[in-house]
Motif scaffolding. Structure first.
Motif, PDB file in Angstrom:
ATOM      1  N   LEU A 166      -6.938  15.601  10.881  1.00 17.65           N
ATOM      2  CA  LEU A 166      -7.832  15.169   9.805  1.00 17.65           C
ATOM      3  C   LEU A 166      -7.205  15.409   8.439  1.00 17.65           C
ATOM      4  O   LEU A 166      -7.316  14.567   7.537  1.00 17.65           O
ATOM      5  N   SER A 167      -6.539  16.529   8.281  1.00 17.03           N
ATOM      6  CA  SER A 167      -5.862  16.836   7.020  1.00 17.03           C
ATOM      7  C   SER A 167      -4.750  15.818   6.738  1.00 17.03           C
ATOM      8  O   SER A 167      -4.603  15.332   5.615  1.00 17.03           O
ATOM      9  N   SER A 168      -3.982  15.484   7.752  1.00 17.28           N
ATOM     10  CA  SER A 168      -2.917  14.482   7.593  1.00 17.28           C
ATOM     11  C   SER A 168      -3.492  13.129   7.215  1.00 17.28           C
ATOM     12  O   SER A 168      -2.981  12.440   6.338  1.00 17.28           O
ATOM     13  N   TYR A 169      -4.575  12.750   7.885  1.00 16.56           N
ATOM     14  CA  TYR A 169      -5.222  11.466   7.603  1.00 16.56           C
ATOM     15  C   TYR A 169      -5.727  11.427   6.158  1.00 16.56           C
ATOM     16  O   TYR A 169      -5.523  10.447   5.449  1.00 16.56           O
ATOM     17  N   ALA A 170      -6.361  12.516   5.722  1.00 16.61           N
ATOM     18  CA  ALA A 170      -6.870  12.578   4.348  1.00 16.61           C
ATOM     19  C   ALA A 170      -5.727  12.502   3.336  1.00 16.61           C
ATOM     20  O   ALA A 170      -5.840  11.827   2.311  1.00 16.61           O
ATOM     21  N   ALA A 171      -4.624  13.168   3.620  1.00 19.88           N
ATOM     22  CA  ALA A 171      -3.467  13.125   2.712  1.00 19.88           C
ATOM     23  C   ALA A 171      -2.889  11.720   2.633  1.00 19.88           C
ATOM     24  O   ALA A 171      -2.554  11.234   1.548  1.00 19.88           O
ATOM     25  N   ILE A 172      -2.798  11.053   3.766  1.00 15.73           N
ATOM     26  CA  ILE A 172      -2.271   9.681   3.764  1.00 15.73           C
ATOM     27  C   ILE A 172      -3.185   8.764   2.962  1.00 15.73           C
ATOM     28  O   ILE A 172      -2.717   7.959   2.154  1.00 15.73           O
ATOM     29  N   LEU A 173      -4.481   8.863   3.169  1.00 11.17           N
ATOM     30  CA  LEU A 173      -5.415   8.039   2.391  1.00 11.17           C
ATOM     31  C   LEU A 173      -5.286   8.308   0.899  1.00 11.17           C
ATOM     32  O   LEU A 173      -5.311   7.386   0.080  1.00 11.17           O
ATOM     33  N   GLN A 180      -4.160   5.434  -1.830  1.00 11.42           N
ATOM     34  CA  GLN A 180      -5.054   5.013  -2.906  1.00 11.42           C
ATOM     35  C   GLN A 180      -4.529   5.408  -4.288  1.00 11.42           C
ATOM     36  O   GLN A 180      -4.693   4.669  -5.250  1.00 11.42           O
ATOM     37  N   THR A 181      -3.899   6.548  -4.406  1.00 13.86           N
ATOM     38  CA  THR A 181      -3.454   7.040  -5.703  1.00 13.86           C
ATOM     39  C   THR A 181      -2.109   6.454  -6.131  1.00 13.86           C
ATOM     40  O   THR A 181      -1.930   6.088  -7.297  1.00 13.86           O
ATOM     41  N   TYR A 182      -1.167   6.370  -5.195  1.00  8.18           N
ATOM     42  CA  TYR A 182       0.202   5.946  -5.537  1.00  8.18           C
ATOM     43  C   TYR A 182       0.604   4.624  -4.902  1.00  8.18           C
ATOM     44  O   TYR A 182       1.758   4.225  -4.974  1.00  8.18           O
ATOM     45  N   ASN A 183      -0.337   3.945  -4.251  1.00  7.63           N
ATOM     46  CA  ASN A 183      -0.084   2.646  -3.632  1.00  7.63           C
ATOM     47  C   ASN A 183       1.058   2.692  -2.618  1.00  7.63           C
ATOM     48  O   ASN A 183       1.859   1.782  -2.518  1.00  7.63           O
ATOM     49  N   MET A 184       1.131   3.785  -1.881  1.00 10.87           N
ATOM     50  CA  MET A 184       2.135   3.941  -0.826  1.00 10.87           C
ATOM     51  C   MET A 184       1.553   3.436   0.488  1.00 10.87           C
ATOM     52  O   MET A 184       0.330   3.379   0.651  1.00 10.87           O
ATOM     53  N   THR A 185       2.395   3.079   1.420  1.00  7.65           N
ATOM     54  CA  THR A 185       1.942   2.679   2.743  1.00  7.65           C
ATOM     55  C   THR A 185       1.959   3.902   3.647  1.00  7.65           C
ATOM     56  O   THR A 185       2.986   4.547   3.797  1.00  7.65           O
ATOM     57  N   GLY A 186       0.816   4.195   4.232  1.00  6.59           N
ATOM     58  CA  GLY A 186       0.709   5.356   5.104  1.00  6.59           C
ATOM     59  C   GLY A 186       0.829   4.974   6.560  1.00  6.59           C
ATOM     60  O   GLY A 186       0.261   3.987   7.001  1.00  6.59           O
ATOM     61  N   ILE A 187       1.583   5.761   7.312  1.00 12.85           N
ATOM     62  CA  ILE A 187       1.772   5.525   8.738  1.00 12.85           C
ATOM     63  C   ILE A 187       1.564   6.846   9.465  1.00 12.85           C
ATOM     64  O   ILE A 187       2.131   7.863   9.085  1.00 12.85           O
ATOM     65  N   MET A 188       0.776   6.796  10.509  1.00 14.33           N
ATOM     66  CA  MET A 188       0.574   7.970  11.350  1.00 14.33           C
ATOM     67  C   MET A 188       1.190   7.717  12.710  1.00 14.33           C
ATOM     68  O   MET A 188       1.211   6.587  13.197  1.00 14.33           O
TER      69      MET A 188
END
Length: 70
Positions: free
Chosen positions: A13-20, A24-32
């Motif tokens: 959950l912490s990883s998911y929240a960090a990716i989101l 949203q903040t830096y317009n990066m693409t998140g991959i899990m």
């Protein structure tokens, strides 16, 4: 941005929240890692999630990826 963690649900959950946050903040693409998303899908409906998944063990060699430092 890549998250790869094979621990308990709180860390997932912490990883998911960090990716989101970074998406949203830096317009990066998140991959899990797919392992992480499978754990989250066992508890939550992630169909509308904007986080992508990938199976790193079968497709990529992350050791060759560039690391980004801010």
């Amino acid at each position: 941005m890549l998250s790869r963690c094979k621990t308990r649900i709180g860390n997932q959950l912490s990883s998911y929240a960090a990716i989101l946050y970074f998406q949203q903040t830096y317009n990066m693409t998140g991959i899990m890692d797919s392992f992480q998303m499978n754990i989250l899908q066992s508890i939550f409906n992630t169909a509308a999630s904007s986080v992508s998944t990938i199976d790193l063990s079968s497709c990529c060699r992350p050791a060759h990826w560039k690391k980004w430092k801010r």
